[in-house]
Design an enzyme around this catalytic site. Structure first.
Site, PDB file in Angstrom:
ATOM      1  CG  ASP A 111      -4.395   6.023   8.087  1.00  0.00           C
ATOM      2  OD1 ASP A 111      -3.420   6.799   8.156  1.00  0.00           O
ATOM      3  OD2 ASP A 111      -4.573   5.249   7.124  1.00  0.00           O
ATOM      4  CG  HIS A 160      -1.588   4.167   4.639  1.00  0.00           C
ATOM      5  ND1 HIS A 160      -2.597   3.720   5.471  1.00  0.00           N
ATOM      6  CD2 HIS A 160      -1.064   3.076   4.043  1.00  0.00           C
ATOM      7  CE1 HIS A 160      -2.686   2.403   5.364  1.00  0.00           C
ATOM      8  NE2 HIS A 160      -1.765   1.988   4.509  1.00  0.00           N
ATOM      9  CB  SER A 181      -0.939   0.011   1.215  1.00  0.00           C
ATOM     10  OG  SER A 181      -0.197  -0.042   2.422  1.00  0.00           O
TER      11      SER A 181
END
Length: 230
Positions: free
Chosen positions: A201, A204, A53
């Site tokens: 979050d 990331h 990711s």
């Protein structure tokens, strides 16, 4: 205190990389399918980013992820290279091993391997991760014996014990040394643990965070580029 915060952030990072991210996976797969096709005809050399990711640019537009930022710099300096983003959220080294043959329908001249953090999250045996990384590298070298390989180092927190954590950290330098590859010691250097450089979050990288990741990658990538900029 600083180290404990970093460990906590890294723990969140590997958890997020291992969590299901269906929306991101779907968009990433579309991007890879558009880029990696056997019909592509180009005189440009190929830089293939193969990862999870972080490489995919989770929750960002494709052009905001660090591989696209690298492409912009290459273009601005008149390098004849085309970047392919083959990042897939949630990917493990075993998953990467399974899909590498499909991705290699476009054969890279430079291969950037960013996998392994999800293996650490799952507490997979330390012998499995380097075996899978080696299988991926072997497949790439079979496709192009002259390929230049860059390995992005990652970290895991000590929740599985210091022995596991230390052993995991040693995987990337060893695989790099065994394959005469370039090692990025820690891909998220300067980004992990900084809330201003991560999404809400806390995991990331933001677009600004990806710019810093791109700078880190560029330090190790630029010496491998064959042509001096015009």
């Amino acid at each position: 205190m600083k180290n404990s915060i970093l460990v906590a952030i890294l723990f969140c990072l590997v958890m997020a990389c291992g969590a299901p991210e269906q929306k991101s996976q779907e968009s990433t797969q579309t991007s890879v399918q558009d880029e990696v096709t056997p019909e592509v005809v180009t005189n440009d050399k190929i830089i293939l980013f193969f990862g999870n990711s972080i490489t995919a640019g989770y929750q960002l537009a494709v052009e905001q992820a660090f591989p696209a930022i690298i492409q912009k710099r290459l273009d601005s300096l008149d390098y004849d290279y085309r970047v392919v983003n083959a990042g897939l959220s949630g990917e493990t080294t075993a998953g990467g091993k399974s899909r590498i043959d499909w991705v290699l329908r476009t054969v890279p001249d430079i291969f950037v391997l960013e996998l392994g953090a999800n293996d650490g999250l799952r507490g997979l045996p330390l012998v499995e991760t380097p075996k899978n990384l080696q299988s991926i590298i072997d497949a790439v070298k079979e496709a192009n014996p002259d390929v230049q390989v860059i390995i992005a180092g990652m970290m895991v927190p000590p929740n599985l014990g210091q022995t596991y954590t230390s052993g995991f950290a040693e995987i990337f330098p060893k695989v790099a040394a065994d394959n005469d590859a370039t090692l990025i010691p820690f891909l998220l250097d300067g980004v992990a643990g900084n809330p201003d450089l991560n999404l809400d979050d806390g995991i990331h990288p933001t677009p600004q965070g990806h710019k810093i990741v791109a700078e880190t990658v560029w330090q190790y990538l630029s010496p491998l580029l064959e042509k001096d900029p015009a």
